[in-house]
Design a protein around this motif. Structure first.
Motif, PDB file in Angstrom:
ATOM      1  N   ASP A   1     -98.669   8.397 -13.681  1.00  0.00           N
ATOM      2  CA  ASP A   1     -97.271   8.766 -13.243  1.00  0.00           C
ATOM      3  C   ASP A   1     -96.545   7.553 -13.380  1.00  0.00           C
ATOM      4  OD1 ASP A   1     -98.072  11.395 -12.659  1.00  0.00           O
ATOM      5  OD2 ASP A   1     -98.103  11.186 -10.481  1.00  0.00           O
ATOM      6  N   ARG A   2     -96.944   6.502 -12.940  1.00  0.00           N
ATOM      7  CA  ARG A   2     -96.217   5.260 -12.643  1.00  0.00           C
ATOM      8  C   ARG A   2     -96.617   4.303 -13.801  1.00  0.00           C
ATOM      9  NH1 ARG A   2     -97.151   6.864  -7.605  1.00  0.00           N
ATOM     10  NH2 ARG A   2     -98.838   5.570  -7.245  1.00  0.00           N
ATOM     11  N   HIS A   3     -97.665   4.341 -14.609  1.00  0.00           N
ATOM     12  CA  HIS A   3     -98.256   3.494 -15.728  1.00  0.00           C
ATOM     13  C   HIS A   3     -98.117   2.144 -15.159  1.00  0.00           C
ATOM     14  CE1 HIS A   3     -97.246   6.900 -18.303  1.00  0.00           C
ATOM     15  NE2 HIS A   3     -96.218   7.102 -17.725  1.00  0.00           N
ATOM     16  N   ASP A   4     -98.837   1.947 -13.964  1.00  0.00           N
ATOM     17  CA  ASP A   4     -98.923   0.609 -13.333  1.00  0.00           C
ATOM     18  C   ASP A   4    -100.308   0.250 -13.423  1.00  0.00           C
ATOM     19  OD1 ASP A   4     -99.179  -1.688 -12.149  1.00  0.00           O
ATOM     20  OD2 ASP A   4     -97.893  -1.070 -10.197  1.00  0.00           O
ATOM     21  N   TYR A   5    -101.010  -0.218 -14.645  1.00  0.00           N
ATOM     22  CA  TYR A   5    -102.330  -0.249 -14.886  1.00  0.00           C
ATOM     23  C   TYR A   5    -103.070  -1.305 -14.099  1.00  0.00           C
ATOM     24  CZ  TYR A   5    -100.552   2.858 -18.405  1.00  0.00           C
ATOM     25  OH  TYR A   5     -99.965   3.948 -19.128  1.00  0.00           O
ATOM     26  N   ALA A   6    -102.359  -2.278 -14.059  1.00  0.00           N
ATOM     27  CA  ALA A   6    -102.998  -3.522 -13.294  1.00  0.00           C
ATOM     28  C   ALA A   6    -103.043  -3.102 -11.724  1.00  0.00           C
ATOM     29  CB  ALA A   6    -102.092  -4.853 -13.035  1.00  0.00           C
ATOM     30  N   ASN A   7    -102.157  -2.551 -11.175  1.00  0.00           N
ATOM     31  CA  ASN A   7    -102.046  -2.123  -9.774  1.00  0.00           C
ATOM     32  C   ASN A   7    -103.469  -0.869  -9.678  1.00  0.00           C
ATOM     33  OD1 ASN A   7    -101.241  -2.625  -7.385  1.00  0.00           O
ATOM     34  ND2 ASN A   7     -99.418  -1.497  -7.510  1.00  0.00           N
ATOM     35  N   ALA A   8    -103.365  -0.349 -10.690  1.00  0.00           N
ATOM     36  CA  ALA A   8    -104.255   0.937 -10.818  1.00  0.00           C
ATOM     37  C   ALA A   8    -105.788   0.422 -10.656  1.00  0.00           C
ATOM     38  CB  ALA A   8    -104.240   1.957 -11.843  1.00  0.00           C
ATOM     39  N   ILE A   9    -106.227  -0.651 -11.317  1.00  0.00           N
ATOM     40  CA  ILE A   9    -107.472  -1.376 -11.523  1.00  0.00           C
ATOM     41  C   ILE A   9    -107.788  -1.922 -10.300  1.00  0.00           C
ATOM     42  CG2 ILE A   9    -108.595  -3.447 -12.497  1.00  0.00           C
ATOM     43  CD1 ILE A   9    -106.866  -3.003 -14.849  1.00  0.00           C
ATOM     44  N   GLU A  10    -106.616  -2.423  -9.527  1.00  0.00           N
ATOM     45  CA  GLU A  10    -107.110  -2.909  -8.012  1.00  0.00           C
ATOM     46  C   GLU A  10    -107.669  -1.642  -6.839  1.00  0.00           C
ATOM     47  OE1 GLU A  10    -107.620  -6.219  -7.518  1.00  0.00           O
ATOM     48  OE2 GLU A  10    -107.177  -6.406  -9.748  1.00  0.00           O
ATOM     49  N   GLN A  11    -106.622  -0.798  -7.208  1.00  0.00           N
ATOM     50  CA  GLN A  11    -107.116   0.450  -6.381  1.00  0.00           C
ATOM     51  C   GLN A  11    -108.136   0.829  -6.657  1.00  0.00           C
ATOM     52  OE1 GLN A  11    -103.266   2.545  -7.692  1.00  0.00           O
ATOM     53  NE2 GLN A  11    -102.828   2.696  -5.357  1.00  0.00           N
ATOM     54  N   LEU A  12    -108.775   0.932  -8.014  1.00  0.00           N
ATOM     55  CA  LEU A  12    -110.106   1.625  -8.218  1.00  0.00           C
ATOM     56  C   LEU A  12    -111.008   0.826  -7.642  1.00  0.00           C
ATOM     57  CD1 LEU A  12    -108.960   2.993 -11.879  1.00  0.00           C
ATOM     58  CD2 LEU A  12    -109.863   4.502  -9.735  1.00  0.00           C
ATOM     59  N   LYS A  13    -110.987  -0.604  -7.799  1.00  0.00           N
ATOM     60  CA  LYS A  13    -111.981  -1.256  -7.557  1.00  0.00           C
ATOM     61  C   LYS A  13    -111.969  -1.432  -6.014  1.00  0.00           C
ATOM     62  CE  LYS A  13    -111.963  -4.604 -11.579  1.00  0.00           C
ATOM     63  NZ  LYS A  13    -111.824  -5.920 -12.009  1.00  0.00           N
ATOM     64  N   ALA A  14    -111.182  -1.262  -5.413  1.00  0.00           N
ATOM     65  CA  ALA A  14    -111.095  -1.262  -3.983  1.00  0.00           C
ATOM     66  C   ALA A  14    -111.825  -0.027  -3.226  1.00  0.00           C
ATOM     67  CB  ALA A  14    -109.653  -1.320  -3.192  1.00  0.00           C
ATOM     68  N   LEU A  15    -112.068   0.831  -4.121  1.00  0.00           N
ATOM     69  CA  LEU A  15    -112.758   2.141  -3.744  1.00  0.00           C
ATOM     70  C   LEU A  15    -114.391   1.954  -3.497  1.00  0.00           C
ATOM     71  CD1 LEU A  15    -111.093   4.875  -5.776  1.00  0.00           C
ATOM     72  CD2 LEU A  15    -110.660   4.427  -3.515  1.00  0.00           C
ATOM     73  N   HIS A  16    -114.693   0.878  -4.248  1.00  0.00           N
ATOM     74  CA  HIS A  16    -116.191   0.715  -3.973  1.00  0.00           C
ATOM     75  C   HIS A  16    -117.075   1.366  -4.678  1.00  0.00           C
ATOM     76  CE1 HIS A  16    -114.930  -3.207  -2.015  1.00  0.00           C
ATOM     77  NE2 HIS A  16    -114.382  -2.502  -1.090  1.00  0.00           N
ATOM     78  N   HIS A  17    -116.606   2.256  -5.559  1.00  0.00           N
ATOM     79  CA  HIS A  17    -117.404   3.470  -6.406  1.00  0.00           C
ATOM     80  C   HIS A  17    -117.143   3.266  -7.881  1.00  0.00           C
ATOM     81  CE1 HIS A  17    -118.473   5.779  -2.895  1.00  0.00           C
ATOM     82  NE2 HIS A  17    -117.158   5.589  -2.483  1.00  0.00           N
ATOM     83  N   ASP A  18    -117.004   1.920  -8.325  1.00  0.00           N
ATOM     84  CA  ASP A  18    -117.003   1.548  -9.782  1.00  0.00           C
ATOM     85  C   ASP A  18    -117.992   1.919 -10.623  1.00  0.00           C
ATOM     86  OD1 ASP A  18    -117.707  -0.591  -8.554  1.00  0.00           O
ATOM     87  OD2 ASP A  18    -116.567  -2.093  -9.765  1.00  0.00           O
TER      88      ASP A  18
END
Length: 180
Positions: free
Chosen positions: A72-89
Motif C-alpha cells: 500500500d505504501r511502497h515503503d520497502y525499507a520500513n517493511a524490512i525492519e517490520q518483518l525482521k522484528a517479527l522474529h519469524h524470518d
C-alpha cells in the motif's frame, strides 16, 4: 432404489470434495497477504508457548502491517525492519517479502539471499518462485526464469496468478525496463 443410489453417489462426491479441499487450498492458495502459522517451538518450553494464541495474534498483526507497508505504501525499507522484528524470518512468506522488499530497493544480492532462504524454508512456496523468477528476468537470466515458471506450473498450475505474472514478464523482450 435408484433414488437411493443417486443420493448415495451425491453424498460420496460431496464427501470427497470436502476432504480434498484442504489439500487443494494448501497448494493453490498461498498468497502472502495471509500470515503463515508460527513455526513450532524447539527445545524446552518458552514463556511464549504458554500463550501461543496471543503470540500468534501479535505475529499476524505485525505481518499484516508489514504487508500493507509494502503493497500500500511502497515503503520497502520500513517493511524490512517490520518483518525482521517479527522474529519469524525463517518462514517462507516472511523471507520472501524481505527478498521482495530488497529487490524493490535495488539490492539484488540481498534479495537473492532472502529468496533462497524462503525456498529453503519451503521449497513449494509458489509466491517465492514467482518473485525469484521475476528477479531472474530483471537480471537477464531468462533460462533460470523459465525454470521458475515451470516450477510454478508444477505447484500451482498454469492458470495461477503467479504463473501468469511470470509468463507475461518472460514474453516481453529483454531490456524493456521491466518493473515488478
Amino acid at each position: 432404489m435408484q433414488k437411493f443410489v443417486i443420493r448415495l453417489l451425491m453424498f460420496a462426491m460431496l464427501s470427497l470434495t470436502l476432504t480434498a479441499a484442504p489439500v487443494v487450498t494448501a497448494v493453490y492458495a498461498n498468497p502472502d497477504n495471509d500470515p503463515p502459522p508460527s513455526p513450532p517451538a524447539k527445545g524446552k518450553k518458552k514463556k511464549s508457548e504458554i500463550r501461543p494464541s496471543i503470540e500468534q495474534a501479535a505475529f499476524e498483526n505485525g505481518y499484516r502491517a508489514a504487508y500493507a507497508t509494502i503493497y500500500d505504501r511502497h515503503d520497502y525499507a520500513n517493511a524490512i525492519e517490520q518483518l525482521k522484528a517479527l522474529h519469524h524470518d525463517d518462514t517462507a512468506a516472511v523471507a520472501n517479502l524481505i527478498g521482495y522488499s530488497y529487490r524493490k530497493l535495488g539490492d539484488y544480492k540481498l534479495s537473492q539471499v532472502w529468496y533462497e532462504r524462503a525456498l529453503k524454508a519451503d521449497p513449494n512456496h509458489v509466491k517465492t518462485w514467482q518473485y525469484y523468477g521475476l528477479w531472474q528476468v530483471e537480471q537477464g537470466n531468462r533460462d533460470q526464469a523459465q525454470y521458475h515458471l515451470n516450477r510454478i506450473a508444477q505447484l500451482a498450475g498454469t492458470n495461477s496468478e503467479e504463473y501468469r505474472s511470470l509468463a507475461a514478464a518472460l514474453e516481453k523482450p529483454p531490456g524493456t525496463g521491466l518493473v515488478y
